[in-house]
Design an enzyme around this catalytic site. Structure first.
Site, short mmCIF file in Angstrom:
data_model
loop_
_atom_site.label_atom_id
_atom_site.label_comp_id
_atom_site.label_asym_id
_atom_site.label_seq_id
_atom_site.Cartn_x
_atom_site.Cartn_y
_atom_site.Cartn_z
N CYS A 1 0.85 -1.20 0.00
CA CYS A 1 0.00 0.00 0.00
C CYS A 1 0.89 1.25 0.00
O CYS A 1 1.75 1.41 0.87
CB CYS A 1 -0.91 0.00 1.23
N CYS B 1 0.70 3.27 3.27
CA CYS B 1 1.39 2.57 4.36
C CYS B 1 2.91 2.71 4.20
O CYS B 1 3.63 2.83 5.19
CB CYS B 1 0.99 1.09 4.39
N ASP C 1 -0.31 16.54 -1.08
CA ASP C 1 -0.59 15.72 -2.27
C ASP C 1 0.49 16.00 -3.31
O ASP C 1 0.87 17.14 -3.53
CB ASP C 1 -1.98 16.05 -2.82
N HIS D 1 -4.10 0.85 8.57
CA HIS D 1 -4.64 0.69 7.22
C HIS D 1 -6.11 0.30 7.23
O HIS D 1 -6.49 -0.73 7.79
CB HIS D 1 -3.86 -0.36 6.43
N GLY E 1 -14.00 7.85 -7.43
CA GLY E 1 -12.75 8.47 -7.84
C GLY E 1 -11.55 8.09 -6.99
O GLY E 1 -10.48 8.67 -7.13
N THR F 1 -8.30 6.27 -5.97
CA THR F 1 -7.23 5.57 -6.69
C THR F 1 -6.22 4.93 -5.75
O THR F 1 -5.52 4.01 -6.13
CB THR F 1 -6.49 6.51 -7.65
N HIS G 1 -8.38 8.13 3.10
CA HIS G 1 -7.73 9.45 3.19
C HIS G 1 -8.72 10.55 2.92
O HIS G 1 -9.64 10.39 2.11
CB HIS G 1 -6.55 9.56 2.22
N HIS H 1 -8.94 14.43 1.44
CA HIS H 1 -8.28 15.53 0.75
C HIS H 1 -8.70 16.81 1.45
O HIS H 1 -9.90 17.06 1.63
CB HIS H 1 -8.76 15.62 -0.70
P1 5GP Z 1 -7.67 9.44 -4.51
O1 5GP Z 1 -7.76 9.57 -6.01
O2 5GP Z 1 -7.44 8.00 -4.11
O3 5GP Z 1 -8.79 10.08 -3.75
O4 5GP Z 1 -6.41 10.29 -4.07
C1 5GP Z 1 -5.11 9.81 -4.11
C2 5GP Z 1 -4.22 11.01 -4.10
O5 5GP Z 1 -2.92 10.58 -3.80
C3 5GP Z 1 -4.14 11.74 -5.46
O6 5GP Z 1 -4.60 13.08 -5.29
C4 5GP Z 1 -2.66 11.67 -5.83
O7 5GP Z 1 -2.18 12.87 -6.41
C5 5GP Z 1 -2.00 11.39 -4.50
N1 5GP Z 1 -0.76 10.62 -4.60
C6 5GP Z 1 -0.54 9.54 -5.41
N2 5GP Z 1 0.71 9.08 -5.22
C7 5GP Z 1 1.28 9.89 -4.29
C8 5GP Z 1 2.59 9.92 -3.68
O8 5GP Z 1 3.47 9.09 -3.95
N3 5GP Z 1 2.82 10.91 -2.78
C9 5GP Z 1 1.87 11.83 -2.45
N4 5GP Z 1 2.23 12.76 -1.55
N5 5GP Z 1 0.65 11.84 -2.99
C10 5GP Z 1 0.36 10.88 -3.90
ZN ZN Z 2 -2.32 1.38 3.68
#
Ligand code: 5GP
Ligand code: ZN
Length: 114
Positions: free
Chosen positions: A4, A7, A30, A46, A93, A95, A100, A102
């Site tokens: 993960c 994690c 982010d 987690h 949405g 990924t 988490h 935002h």
């Molecule tokens: P989700 O789309 O799951 O709601 O948000 C995942 C967020 O994680 C995205 O906004 C993406 O830019 C961020 N993200 C993806 N990989 C990394 C990383 O390696 N480091 C950081 N700081 N953010 C990441």
């Molecule tokens: Zn995790």
């Protein structure tokens, strides 16, 4: 969960710009910000998403809420306004499948959900 991404950030295996941390939660910038302030707040334990988290540990869910408020204050958007959102499931949405929030602000945010 060694596979993960978040994690691995908690374990310091992947670097992140940390904004706020307690024994329960971590907040970091982010990597692909969509607003001047864009911080992710995660529980250190987690859980796949906010539904799993809320069902399993309400105190930890509350700690995430408290951290959102603290991050908003630290980043200077508590007064001006910000958005906290939990993308949940692929259809929402999400990924990265570690729960988490935002925390986004620092510019006028539209109502659009994208
Ligand atoms: P989700 O789309 O799951 O709601 O948000 C995942 C967020 O994680 C995205 O906004 C993406 O830019 C961020 N993200 C993806 N990989 C990394 C990383 O390696 N480091 C950081 N700081 N953010 C990441
Ligand atoms: Zn995790």
């Amino acid at each position: 969960m060694s596979d993960c991404l978040f994690c691995r950030i908690i374990a310091s295996e992947i670097p992140a710009s940390i904004v706020y941390e307690t024994d329960l939660v971590l907040a970091f910038r982010d990597i692909n910000p969509v607003a001047p302030v864009h911080v992710l707040v995660i529980p250190k334990q987690h859980y796949t998403d906010i539904v799993e988290l809320a069902d399993a540990d309400q105190a930890l869910a509350a700690a995430v809420m408290g951290a959102i408020a603290e991050v908003a204050r630290l980043e200077g958007v508590a007064e001006t306004g910000f958005r906290a959102s939990f993308n949940t499931g692929a259809g929402g949405g999400q990924t990265v499948f570690h729960a988490h929030a935002h925390v986004m602000g620092g510019r006028r945010l539209s109502l659009s959900l994208g």
